[in-house]
Design a protein around this motif. Structure first.
Motif, PDB file in Angstrom:
ATOM      1  N   ASN A  31       0.778  -1.266  -0.021  1.00  0.00           N
ATOM      2  CA  ASN A  31      -0.172  -0.108  -0.087  1.00  0.00           C
ATOM      3  C   ASN A  31       0.918   1.370   0.105  1.00  0.00           C
ATOM      4  OD1 ASN A  31      -2.890  -0.706   0.103  1.00  0.00           O
ATOM      5  ND2 ASN A  31      -2.195  -1.883   1.992  1.00  0.00           N
ATOM      6  N   THR A  34      -0.910   3.946  -1.892  1.00  0.00           N
ATOM      7  CA  THR A  34      -2.446   4.041  -1.429  1.00  0.00           C
ATOM      8  C   THR A  34      -2.599   5.392  -0.956  1.00  0.00           C
ATOM      9  OG1 THR A  34      -2.730   1.752  -1.424  1.00  0.00           O
ATOM     10  CG2 THR A  34      -4.558   3.069  -0.626  1.00  0.00           C
ATOM     11  N   TYR A  37      -3.132   6.102   3.115  1.00  0.00           N
ATOM     12  CA  TYR A  37      -2.911   4.891   3.782  1.00  0.00           C
ATOM     13  C   TYR A  37      -1.932   5.204   4.859  1.00  0.00           C
ATOM     14  CZ  TYR A  37      -1.408   0.027   4.860  1.00  0.00           C
ATOM     15  OH  TYR A  37      -1.166  -0.959   5.555  1.00  0.00           O
ATOM     16  N   SER A  89       0.708   8.264   1.069  1.00  0.00           N
ATOM     17  CA  SER A  89       0.771   7.353   2.550  1.00  0.00           C
ATOM     18  C   SER A  89       2.008   7.698   3.305  1.00  0.00           C
ATOM     19  CB  SER A  89       1.031   5.784   2.028  1.00  0.00           C
ATOM     20  OG  SER A  89       2.290   5.547   1.390  1.00  0.00           O
TER      21      SER A  89
END
Length: 130
Positions: A31, A34, A37, A89
């Motif tokens: 992730n 992402t 995140y 993130s």
């Protein structure tokens, strides 16, 4: 409970804890790109089974890293604000890979201890059969 069983219990708790840690590290790595995140953090704590058993290890509940999220400039991104920025993130790939290597080595050490204890137990059983 025999010393062999106690040793196997300690090493297997280490195996479970490191496997759980590796699972969360792999989630963090997957992730890394992402938006929004937050990195998952796993720590260990001592688990007491009973008075005659040695202390084992377990993972504490997963926490989310509260450090700031990276600000990414990409006006074409669907989540971008009018200024062309969005929150990425807070996963640092270098840190995650280093932690994964450490967890892997710890897992291997616990596995080696488990295998060695099993071999010693089998050797003792062979001696007793003679």
């Amino acid at each position: 409970m025999s010393d062999f069983a106690k040793s196997l219990e300690v090493s297997s708790s280490g195996l479970r804890a490191q496997a759980n840690r590796l699972r969360h590290l792999s989630e963090n790595i997957s992730n890394v790109d992402t938006p929004g995140y937050r990195r998952k953090l796993v720590s260990f704590e001592t688990a007491f089974v009973s008075d005659d058993m040695p202390a084992t290890v377990k993972t504490s509940p997963v926490r989310l890293d509260q450090s700031e999220l990276e600000t990414v400039y990409d006006p074409s991104h669907p989540l971008a604000s009018e200024a062309g920025e969005y929150q990425g993130s807070n996963v640092n790939l270098l840190i995650e890979l280093a932690d994964a290597k450490e967890a892997q080595r710890s897992y291997e050490a616990n596995l080696k201890m488990f295998e060695q204890t099993r071999k010693m137990s089998a050797g003792l059983m062979d001696l007793l059969r003679r």
